[in-house]
Design a protein around this motif. Structure first.
Motif, PDB file in Angstrom:
ATOM      1  N   LEU A   1      -6.154  10.546  -6.050  1.00  0.00           N
ATOM      2  CA  LEU A   1      -6.088   8.711  -6.751  1.00  0.00           C
ATOM      3  C   LEU A   1      -5.246   8.015  -5.725  1.00  0.00           C
ATOM      4  O   LEU A   1      -5.261   7.090  -5.940  1.00  0.00           O
ATOM      5  CB  LEU A   1      -5.429   8.820  -8.081  1.00  0.00           C
ATOM      6  CG  LEU A   1      -6.146   9.962  -8.885  1.00  0.00           C
ATOM      7  CD1 LEU A   1      -5.602   9.822 -10.425  1.00  0.00           C
ATOM      8  CD2 LEU A   1      -7.733   9.515  -9.327  1.00  0.00           C
ATOM      9  N   SER A   2      -4.227   8.502  -4.956  1.00  0.00           N
ATOM     10  CA  SER A   2      -3.440   7.619  -4.221  1.00  0.00           C
ATOM     11  C   SER A   2      -4.014   6.851  -3.325  1.00  0.00           C
ATOM     12  O   SER A   2      -3.595   5.749  -2.730  1.00  0.00           O
ATOM     13  CB  SER A   2      -2.156   8.336  -3.526  1.00  0.00           C
ATOM     14  OG  SER A   2      -2.664   9.364  -2.865  1.00  0.00           O
ATOM     15  N   MET A   3      -5.088   7.474  -2.446  1.00  0.00           N
ATOM     16  CA  MET A   3      -5.823   6.940  -1.689  1.00  0.00           C
ATOM     17  C   MET A   3      -6.524   5.550  -1.826  1.00  0.00           C
ATOM     18  O   MET A   3      -6.216   4.360  -1.401  1.00  0.00           O
ATOM     19  CB  MET A   3      -6.807   7.944  -0.735  1.00  0.00           C
ATOM     20  CG  MET A   3      -6.053   9.116  -0.285  1.00  0.00           C
ATOM     21  SD  MET A   3      -4.992   8.674   1.018  1.00  0.00           S
ATOM     22  CE  MET A   3      -5.974   8.652   2.438  1.00  0.00           C
ATOM     23  N   PRO A   4      -7.497   5.631  -2.990  1.00  0.00           N
ATOM     24  CA  PRO A   4      -8.190   4.378  -3.223  1.00  0.00           C
ATOM     25  C   PRO A   4      -7.103   3.512  -3.939  1.00  0.00           C
ATOM     26  O   PRO A   4      -7.325   2.296  -3.994  1.00  0.00           O
ATOM     27  CB  PRO A   4      -9.213   4.837  -4.745  1.00  0.00           C
ATOM     28  CG  PRO A   4      -8.476   6.344  -5.033  1.00  0.00           C
ATOM     29  CD  PRO A   4      -7.929   6.959  -3.660  1.00  0.00           C
ATOM     30  N   ALA A   5      -6.146   3.953  -4.480  1.00  0.00           N
ATOM     31  CA  ALA A   5      -5.028   3.076  -5.166  1.00  0.00           C
ATOM     32  C   ALA A   5      -4.345   2.129  -4.026  1.00  0.00           C
ATOM     33  O   ALA A   5      -4.306   1.049  -4.309  1.00  0.00           O
ATOM     34  CB  ALA A   5      -3.973   3.858  -5.906  1.00  0.00           C
ATOM     35  N   ASN A   6      -4.155   2.790  -3.035  1.00  0.00           N
ATOM     36  CA  ASN A   6      -3.546   2.146  -1.756  1.00  0.00           C
ATOM     37  C   ASN A   6      -4.432   0.884  -1.460  1.00  0.00           C
ATOM     38  O   ASN A   6      -4.291  -0.203  -1.069  1.00  0.00           O
ATOM     39  CB  ASN A   6      -3.083   3.100  -0.724  1.00  0.00           C
ATOM     40  CG  ASN A   6      -2.527   2.586   0.421  1.00  0.00           C
ATOM     41  OD1 ASN A   6      -2.987   1.247   0.669  1.00  0.00           O
ATOM     42  ND2 ASN A   6      -1.912   2.938   1.243  1.00  0.00           N
TER      43      ASN A   6
ATOM     44  N   GLY B   1       0.699  -1.198  -0.072  1.00  0.00           N
ATOM     45  CA  GLY B   1      -0.105  -0.061   0.123  1.00  0.00           C
ATOM     46  C   GLY B   1       0.744   1.287  -0.014  1.00  0.00           C
ATOM     47  O   GLY B   1       0.676   2.160  -0.823  1.00  0.00           O
ATOM     48  N   VAL B   2       2.181   1.421   0.890  1.00  0.00           N
ATOM     49  CA  VAL B   2       3.087   2.546   0.734  1.00  0.00           C
ATOM     50  C   VAL B   2       3.684   2.399  -0.393  1.00  0.00           C
ATOM     51  O   VAL B   2       3.545   3.705  -0.910  1.00  0.00           O
ATOM     52  CB  VAL B   2       4.036   2.431   2.012  1.00  0.00           C
ATOM     53  CG1 VAL B   2       5.076   3.230   1.717  1.00  0.00           C
ATOM     54  CG2 VAL B   2       3.270   2.374   3.270  1.00  0.00           C
ATOM     55  N   LEU B   3       3.943   1.470  -1.197  1.00  0.00           N
ATOM     56  CA  LEU B   3       4.610   1.712  -2.429  1.00  0.00           C
ATOM     57  C   LEU B   3       3.611   2.141  -3.508  1.00  0.00           C
ATOM     58  O   LEU B   3       3.942   3.026  -4.036  1.00  0.00           O
ATOM     59  CB  LEU B   3       5.138   0.220  -2.613  1.00  0.00           C
ATOM     60  CG  LEU B   3       6.293  -0.137  -1.916  1.00  0.00           C
ATOM     61  CD1 LEU B   3       6.657  -1.659  -2.324  1.00  0.00           C
ATOM     62  CD2 LEU B   3       7.582   0.755  -1.978  1.00  0.00           C
ATOM     63  N   ILE B   4       2.478   1.689  -3.407  1.00  0.00           N
ATOM     64  CA  ILE B   4       1.599   2.086  -4.570  1.00  0.00           C
ATOM     65  C   ILE B   4       0.820   3.554  -4.379  1.00  0.00           C
ATOM     66  O   ILE B   4       1.138   4.344  -5.243  1.00  0.00           O
ATOM     67  CB  ILE B   4       0.327   1.145  -4.463  1.00  0.00           C
ATOM     68  CG1 ILE B   4       0.540  -0.380  -5.048  1.00  0.00           C
ATOM     69  CG2 ILE B   4      -0.905   1.896  -5.277  1.00  0.00           C
ATOM     70  CD1 ILE B   4      -0.508  -1.166  -4.630  1.00  0.00           C
ATOM     71  N   GLU B   5       0.788   3.876  -3.001  1.00  0.00           N
ATOM     72  CA  GLU B   5       0.422   5.261  -2.622  1.00  0.00           C
ATOM     73  C   GLU B   5       1.315   6.445  -3.080  1.00  0.00           C
ATOM     74  O   GLU B   5       1.309   7.259  -3.830  1.00  0.00           O
ATOM     75  CB  GLU B   5      -0.105   5.450  -1.212  1.00  0.00           C
ATOM     76  CG  GLU B   5      -0.531   6.506  -0.913  1.00  0.00           C
ATOM     77  CD  GLU B   5      -1.120   6.650   0.559  1.00  0.00           C
ATOM     78  OE1 GLU B   5      -0.885   7.834   1.254  1.00  0.00           O
ATOM     79  OE2 GLU B   5      -1.340   5.683   1.134  1.00  0.00           O
ATOM     80  N   ASP B   6       2.725   5.982  -2.677  1.00  0.00           N
ATOM     81  CA  ASP B   6       3.699   6.907  -2.818  1.00  0.00           C
ATOM     82  C   ASP B   6       4.013   7.126  -4.390  1.00  0.00           C
ATOM     83  O   ASP B   6       4.283   8.184  -4.746  1.00  0.00           O
ATOM     84  CB  ASP B   6       4.984   6.544  -2.134  1.00  0.00           C
ATOM     85  CG  ASP B   6       5.107   6.757  -0.598  1.00  0.00           C
ATOM     86  OD1 ASP B   6       4.089   7.306  -0.188  1.00  0.00           O
ATOM     87  OD2 ASP B   6       5.933   6.595  -0.069  1.00  0.00           O
TER      88      ASP B   6
ATOM     89  N   GLU C   1       0.298  14.633  -5.743  1.00  0.00           N
ATOM     90  CA  GLU C   1      -0.412  14.905  -4.769  1.00  0.00           C
ATOM     91  C   GLU C   1       0.055  15.114  -3.546  1.00  0.00           C
ATOM     92  O   GLU C   1       1.067  14.529  -3.109  1.00  0.00           O
ATOM     93  CB  GLU C   1      -1.193  13.548  -4.692  1.00  0.00           C
ATOM     94  CG  GLU C   1      -2.074  13.275  -5.709  1.00  0.00           C
ATOM     95  CD  GLU C   1      -3.033  12.069  -5.704  1.00  0.00           C
ATOM     96  OE1 GLU C   1      -3.653  11.519  -6.667  1.00  0.00           O
ATOM     97  OE2 GLU C   1      -2.982  11.514  -4.510  1.00  0.00           O
ATOM     98  N   ASP C   2      -0.544  15.965  -2.657  1.00  0.00           N
ATOM     99  CA  ASP C   2      -0.176  16.128  -1.117  1.00  0.00           C
ATOM    100  C   ASP C   2      -1.461  15.875  -0.521  1.00  0.00           C
ATOM    101  O   ASP C   2      -2.517  16.417  -0.390  1.00  0.00           O
ATOM    102  CB  ASP C   2       0.326  17.492  -0.834  1.00  0.00           C
ATOM    103  CG  ASP C   2       0.671  17.760   0.504  1.00  0.00           C
ATOM    104  OD1 ASP C   2       0.495  16.896   1.337  1.00  0.00           O
ATOM    105  OD2 ASP C   2       0.928  18.927   1.137  1.00  0.00           O
ATOM    106  N   THR C   3      -1.522  14.524   0.195  1.00  0.00           N
ATOM    107  CA  THR C   3      -2.720  14.194   0.879  1.00  0.00           C
ATOM    108  C   THR C   3      -2.549  14.279   2.398  1.00  0.00           C
ATOM    109  O   THR C   3      -3.508  13.838   2.981  1.00  0.00           O
ATOM    110  CB  THR C   3      -3.017  12.640   0.675  1.00  0.00           C
ATOM    111  OG1 THR C   3      -1.846  12.043   0.865  1.00  0.00           O
ATOM    112  CG2 THR C   3      -3.128  12.493  -0.975  1.00  0.00           C
ATOM    113  N   ARG C   4      -1.531  15.116   2.789  1.00  0.00           N
ATOM    114  CA  ARG C   4      -1.488  15.237   4.242  1.00  0.00           C
ATOM    115  C   ARG C   4      -2.870  15.899   4.738  1.00  0.00           C
ATOM    116  O   ARG C   4      -3.050  17.052   4.350  1.00  0.00           O
ATOM    117  CB  ARG C   4      -0.387  15.766   4.664  1.00  0.00           C
ATOM    118  CG  ARG C   4       0.950  14.953   4.502  1.00  0.00           C
ATOM    119  CD  ARG C   4       2.180  15.907   4.582  1.00  0.00           C
ATOM    120  NE  ARG C   4       2.349  16.791   3.598  1.00  0.00           N
ATOM    121  CZ  ARG C   4       3.264  17.733   3.412  1.00  0.00           C
ATOM    122  NH1 ARG C   4       4.115  18.233   4.676  1.00  0.00           N
ATOM    123  NH2 ARG C   4       3.379  18.561   2.365  1.00  0.00           N
TER     124      ARG C   4
END
Length: 200
Positions: free
Chosen positions: A141-146, A91-96, A104-107
């Motif tokens: 996009l990174s959140m659902p991708a994770n 998940g970390v690898l996909i999200e990053d 994206e900055d999802t913080r």
């Protein structure tokens, strides 16, 4: 399993120090300083966050014997630990990766003022959208991708009954719910803490 995800989300919220400090009521939302930069990939893979994303869930799965094909002996617990840590790493690898490509900055940035509905709306918005370097917003996009990607890959080593699109949709959606719930805690937990401090 939903309870497992909820517990892991709450633990992750405490492990990640990414929330902005509360601001005065007259401070504009966009004037709030950005959260500190996230730790490097290597530090994340061997961090408190990795521990809280793995151990509590594995313990609950062991107690509830989920999935039951793995049994309740030591080998079953080791499989659960390995499975959850594998999901975390993937998940970390996909999200990053998606963040880097999509800029994206999802913080999460805490609103800290307004009524419950306004602040909940902010939580939802800050969960499903991300900031770009120019300050504009885009779909995160990174959140659902994770959430969906890590579970899809985890089905490769999960029992056969979970290797289907329905399982990926169900647990990926639960993972997205945990992300929203984590941000909800970040938004309101400082208020809850202040109530207890006043009572002392």
């Amino acid at each position: 399993m939903i309870g497992v995800l909820s517990l892991a989300g709450a633990a992750r919220c405490r492990a990640q120090d990414q929330a902005a400090e509360p601001k005065p009521a007259d401070t504009p939302v966009e004037a709030v300083p950005a959260p500190p930069p996230p730790p490097s990939l290597l530090k994340r893979l061997f961090s408190v966050q990795a521990l809280t994303a793995t151990v509590p869930g594995a313990i609950l799965q062991q107690v509830h014997d989920w999935p039951d094909e793995w049994g309740k002996k030591r080998l079953g617990f080791e499989k659960r630990i390995g499975s959850l840590y594998g999901q975390f790493v993937i998940g970390v690898l996909i999200e990053d990766g998606v963040k880097a490509i999509h800029h994206e900055d999802t913080r999460y940035r805490r609103l800290g003022q307004g009524n419950f509905f306004r602040r909940t709306g902010h939580v939802i918005t800050d969960t499903v959208t991300a900031r770009r370097p120019d300050g504009s917003r885009t779909v995160a996009l990174s959140m659902p991708a994770n959430a969906y990607g890590s579970w899809a890959i985890a089905t490769l080593w999960s029992p056969h009954e979970y290797r289907n699109a329905g399982s990926i949709l169900e647990w990926g959606t639960a993972g997205m719910g945990v992300s929203a719930g984590t941000n909800l805690v970040r938004e309101f937990w400082p208020d809850v803490k202040s109530i207890f401090h006043k009572k002392k």
